[in-house]
Design a protein around this motif. Sequence first.
Motif, PDB file in Angstrom:
ATOM      1  N   ASN A   1       0.645  -0.994   0.088  1.00 39.11           N
ATOM      2  CA  ASN A   1       0.142   0.011   0.025  1.00 39.11           C
ATOM      3  C   ASN A   1       0.872   1.199  -0.182  1.00 39.11           C
ATOM      4  OD1 ASN A   1      -1.584   2.073   0.750  1.00 39.11           O
ATOM      5  ND2 ASN A   1      -3.157   0.780   1.796  1.00 39.11           N
ATOM      6  N   LYS A   2       0.567   2.145  -0.873  1.00 38.13           N
ATOM      7  CA  LYS A   2       1.425   3.290  -1.107  1.00 38.13           C
ATOM      8  C   LYS A   2       1.388   4.242   0.064  1.00 38.13           C
ATOM      9  CE  LYS A   2       1.158   4.058  -5.967  1.00 38.13           C
ATOM     10  NZ  LYS A   2       0.949   4.895  -6.898  1.00 38.13           N
ATOM     11  N   SER A   3       0.364   4.195   1.059  1.00 40.82           N
ATOM     12  CA  SER A   3       0.389   4.832   2.376  1.00 40.82           C
ATOM     13  C   SER A   3       1.104   4.016   3.606  1.00 40.82           C
ATOM     14  CB  SER A   3      -0.943   5.048   2.906  1.00 40.82           C
ATOM     15  OG  SER A   3      -1.530   3.888   3.106  1.00 40.82           O
ATOM     16  N   LEU A   4       1.438   2.998   3.481  1.00 40.82           N
ATOM     17  CA  LEU A   4       2.321   2.162   4.476  1.00 40.82           C
ATOM     18  C   LEU A   4       3.851   2.734   4.384  1.00 40.82           C
ATOM     19  CD1 LEU A   4       0.788  -1.173   3.998  1.00 40.82           C
ATOM     20  CD2 LEU A   4      -0.003   0.511   5.669  1.00 40.82           C
ATOM     21  N   ASP A   5       4.383   2.597   5.707  1.00 38.71           N
ATOM     22  CA  ASP A   5       5.654   2.503   5.821  1.00 38.71           C
ATOM     23  C   ASP A   5       6.726   1.285   5.293  1.00 38.71           C
ATOM     24  OD1 ASP A   5       6.511   5.124   7.398  1.00 38.71           O
ATOM     25  OD2 ASP A   5       4.668   4.307   8.365  1.00 38.71           O
ATOM     26  N   TYR A   6       7.696   1.685   4.653  1.00 41.37           N
ATOM     27  CA  TYR A   6       8.370   0.213   4.097  1.00 41.37           C
ATOM     28  C   TYR A   6       9.771   0.300   4.150  1.00 41.37           C
ATOM     29  CZ  TYR A   6       8.839   2.823  -0.130  1.00 41.37           C
ATOM     30  OH  TYR A   6       9.098   3.880  -0.881  1.00 41.37           O
ATOM     31  N   VAL A   7      10.486  -0.567   4.384  1.00 41.92           N
ATOM     32  CA  VAL A   7      11.969  -0.691   4.260  1.00 41.92           C
ATOM     33  C   VAL A   7      12.211  -1.327   3.021  1.00 41.92           C
ATOM     34  CG1 VAL A   7      14.155  -1.553   5.297  1.00 41.92           C
ATOM     35  CG2 VAL A   7      12.198  -1.119   6.663  1.00 41.92           C
ATOM     36  N   TYR A   8      13.272  -0.690   2.253  1.00 38.69           N
ATOM     37  CA  TYR A   8      13.905  -0.867   0.966  1.00 38.69           C
ATOM     38  C   TYR A   8      15.119  -1.037   0.667  1.00 38.69           C
ATOM     39  CZ  TYR A   8      14.611   3.881   0.445  1.00 38.69           C
ATOM     40  OH  TYR A   8      15.284   5.260   0.618  1.00 38.69           O
ATOM     41  N   THR A   9      15.736  -1.698  -0.320  1.00 42.99           N
ATOM     42  CA  THR A   9      17.070  -1.837  -0.546  1.00 42.99           C
ATOM     43  C   THR A   9      17.354  -1.438  -2.180  1.00 42.99           C
ATOM     44  OG1 THR A   9      16.881  -4.216  -1.332  1.00 42.99           O
ATOM     45  CG2 THR A   9      17.197  -3.639   0.934  1.00 42.99           C
ATOM     46  N   LEU A  10      18.593  -0.910  -2.201  1.00 43.13           N
ATOM     47  CA  LEU A  10      19.208  -0.393  -3.722  1.00 43.13           C
ATOM     48  C   LEU A  10      20.267  -1.486  -3.941  1.00 43.13           C
ATOM     49  CD1 LEU A  10      18.976   3.344  -3.598  1.00 43.13           C
ATOM     50  CD2 LEU A  10      17.172   1.786  -4.225  1.00 43.13           C
TER      51      LEU A  10
ATOM     52  N   LYS B   1      11.483  -3.501  -2.215  1.00 38.94           N
ATOM     53  CA  LYS B   1      10.554  -3.050  -1.127  1.00 38.94           C
ATOM     54  C   LYS B   1      10.617  -4.400  -0.308  1.00 38.94           C
ATOM     55  CE  LYS B   1       7.887   0.651  -2.972  1.00 38.94           C
ATOM     56  NZ  LYS B   1       6.507   1.258  -3.178  1.00 38.94           N
ATOM     57  N   ILE B   2      11.280  -4.512   0.780  1.00 42.68           N
ATOM     58  CA  ILE B   2      11.192  -5.951   1.389  1.00 42.68           C
ATOM     59  C   ILE B   2      10.350  -6.195   2.627  1.00 42.68           C
ATOM     60  CG2 ILE B   2      13.765  -6.228   0.643  1.00 42.68           C
ATOM     61  CD1 ILE B   2      14.751  -5.522   3.348  1.00 42.68           C
ATOM     62  N   ALA B   3       9.844  -5.031   3.134  1.00 40.30           N
ATOM     63  CA  ALA B   3       9.113  -5.202   4.338  1.00 40.30           C
ATOM     64  C   ALA B   3       8.259  -4.035   4.365  1.00 40.30           C
ATOM     65  CB  ALA B   3       9.804  -5.167   5.439  1.00 40.30           C
ATOM     66  N   PHE B   4       6.790  -4.175   4.933  1.00 43.99           N
ATOM     67  CA  PHE B   4       5.913  -3.090   4.996  1.00 43.99           C
ATOM     68  C   PHE B   4       5.399  -3.164   6.538  1.00 43.99           C
ATOM     69  CE2 PHE B   4       5.815  -4.028   0.414  1.00 43.99           C
ATOM     70  CZ  PHE B   4       5.806  -2.874  -0.081  1.00 43.99           C
ATOM     71  N   PHE B   5       5.063  -2.078   7.016  1.00 43.18           N
ATOM     72  CA  PHE B   5       4.607  -1.713   8.449  1.00 43.18           C
ATOM     73  C   PHE B   5       3.102  -0.868   8.258  1.00 43.18           C
ATOM     74  CE2 PHE B   5       9.277  -2.655   8.337  1.00 43.18           C
ATOM     75  CZ  PHE B   5       9.338  -3.583   9.132  1.00 43.18           C
TER      76      PHE B   5
END
Length: 327
Positions: free
Chosen positions: A3-12, A66-70
């Motif tokens: 969901n675009k409104s969720l916080d997420y952790v990502y990697t490059l 995007k590897i995790a959503f919160f």
Amino acid sequence: MANKSLDYVYTLAYPESMGGYVFYVGKGRRDRITVHEREARNNVKSHKCSVIRKIWRKGEQVVKEKIAFFDDSPEEAALYEVALIFFMRPYGHLTNEADGGDGAIGVSPSAEARQKKSVASTHYWSSEENRRAQRERLRGRIIISSQQRQEISRRMKEQWEDEEYRKQRMGHLVSETTRQKISNTHTGRKHTEQARQHMSEARQGPRKPLSSQTRQKLSEALKTSQRAIASRKRISESKRGQKRSEASRKRMSEVRKGKRLPSISGEKNYAAKLTFAQVQEARELRLKGWTFAALAKRYGVAYATIREAVVGITWKGFQEDGIDSTV
């Protein structure tokens, strides 16, 4: 589900052809994951952006994931980011300057690191070639639409009408040190012909119709100036070939000896910035709709100087017995 409104952790990460290593870990919302590539295109100086540009030069693309959503839990996202950076840092591929989190956990760059970045940035932008390349990249791009500009302008005007807001903003003025740095950065830079034209048009502004009272004042000042020029010419012709009187020679002798200063007005005064002909022309142009700013630029004088000359505060012309010493 993402969901675009969720916080997420990502990697490059590097592409597989370059090893596939993760070189940056971050967290955010919406399009945060794409911000780093925009920074790289805008030539931001950082280790992370340098890696992104290196990948592009190889003809590859950055692997974004995007590897995790919160769900409504930014604190958990921050802790997850910190943990990832902690476990991946020893491998030596990360470009993160801080250890993650929302700032309290992270480590800000040292004063020495900030100084090195400042020197590198100053050196880069001092090159005309680099500035020209940046202008070429931005040419044709619509950064903000005219409608958005108008909306921003309207909001800012509403904010500045609030006295509390003005006091708050006035407390955040730029320091003298920062002003000096900005001044040094712009020293020696030359504006393009197009930029100079735009600034000239902005200074002149839209021409406003003059009121009948202003036109009357300008007309009277112009007539006085014309009479003054004619009177000056007659006096000059009448005195041509005449010898100076004894009193006149005595005054000139005293001036040479430093005993007194002459009372000289008009264009003969050592401090005069204009001539009678220029003042007359300026008054005629003012009647045609020229602004004081445009006239000041035309004759290379200050705004107040040309305004006072045109409206008759100064350069009042001749009195009946000759030059007005109060000019």
